[in-house]
Design an enzyme around this catalytic site. Structure first.
Site, short mmCIF file in Angstrom:
data_model
loop_
_atom_site.label_atom_id
_atom_site.label_comp_id
_atom_site.label_asym_id
_atom_site.label_seq_id
_atom_site.Cartn_x
_atom_site.Cartn_y
_atom_site.Cartn_z
N SER A 140 0.84 -1.21 0.00
CA SER A 140 0.00 0.00 0.00
C SER A 140 0.87 1.25 0.00
O SER A 140 2.04 1.22 0.42
CB SER A 140 -0.89 0.00 1.24
OG SER A 140 -1.54 1.25 1.43
N TYR A 153 -3.41 -1.08 10.02
CA TYR A 153 -3.40 -1.43 8.60
C TYR A 153 -2.08 -0.97 7.97
O TYR A 153 -1.44 -1.71 7.22
CB TYR A 153 -4.57 -0.76 7.89
CG TYR A 153 -4.62 -1.02 6.41
CD1 TYR A 153 -5.15 -2.20 5.90
CD2 TYR A 153 -4.12 -0.08 5.50
CE1 TYR A 153 -5.19 -2.44 4.53
CE2 TYR A 153 -4.15 -0.31 4.14
CZ TYR A 153 -4.69 -1.50 3.66
OH TYR A 153 -4.70 -1.73 2.31
#
Length: 255
Positions: A140, A153
């Site tokens: 990410s 996350y």
């Protein structure tokens, strides 16, 4: 890497990025197996693309992961393992006591990181026996700069980024035929992004970049704003942090 005729297994393939990936891989002549926990979504995906093989499976469950391996083996094996499945919990305000923070953190780490390591270990020997094989891990933009609204996350994706680099190097030293690709998306317009007030790209745009990178053997595939944040995080880290964490997000945390 030539994708025509390859068999690819996509975790979390019944919706969002996973389903768009299945669509585009099929268009290139690949054979596609998708997995997911939601049978209804899997059935819908199968209706949309009858060529798919859809398997209900929870990759965070060790028994299910082993079962998935044996099913793939019975189908003739795979050439590409695409670790796409991932979860993100709502805002974790670490400054406020919350009994669920540890539980939610463990859940995210298990699916976003531990499950990827587990599947890679299970499928490694199978992939090594293919003429040309690959592992794709989705990290990410937040693996470079964490989001205050998604700290765990961000941490799971940073862990996966370091693991991916190490795995690639280990396999290169071992002169393995397995190529290791890392996809680094910005915020993508999927269910996970609902309610987030920020710029997004479409799954179609992301997957096009992924396939282009794979076909060109580009092992680190940064898409959209990830390219900018990567540069800023190296040379202007404070600017990068403010870009990922604008003032409006600080207001949300203090509310």
């Amino acid at each position: 890497m030539n994708l025509k005729g390859k068999t690819i297994l996509i975790t979390g393939g019944a919706s969002g990025i996973g389903l768009e990936s299945a669509k585009q891989f099929l268009a290139l002549g690949a054979n596609v197996i998708i997995t997911g926990r939601n049978k209804e979504k899997l059935d819908q995906a199968k209706k949309l693309y009858p060529q798919l093989t859809a398997i209900q499976n929870d990759v965070s469950n060790p028994d299910d992961a082993l079962k998935l391996y044996h099913i793939a083996e019975s189908l003739g094996g795979i050439d590409i393992l695409y670790n796409n499945a991932g979860v993100s919990n709502p805002t974790n305000n670490l400054a406020k006591a919350n009994d669920k923070i540890t539980e939610m953190a463990a859940y995210e780490m298990d699916i976003n990181y531990i499950s990827v390591v587990r599947l890679n270990n299970l499928f490694l020997k199978m992939l090594q026996n293919r003429p040309e094989a690959a592992i794709i891990n989705t990290t990410s933009i937040l693996s470079y700069v964490p989001s205050n609204l998604a700290p765990t996350y961000s941490a799971t994706k940073a862990a996966l980024r370091f693991y991916t680099a190490s795995l690639r190097n280990h396999l290169e030293v071992a002169k393995s035929n397995i190529k290791v690709f890392e996809l680094l998306p910005p915020l993508v317009a999927t269910e996970m992004a609902k309610g987030i007030d920020a710029k997004t790209i479409t799954p179609e745009t992301l997957v096009k970049a992924l396939l282009d990178g794979i076909q060109k053997n580009k092992f680190t595939i940064r898409v959209g704003d990830t390219k900018v944040v990567y540069f800023l995080s190296r040379f202007f880290p404070k600017t990068a942090y403010k870009l990922i964490n604008p003032v409006k997000n600080s207001i949300k945390l203090s509310a």
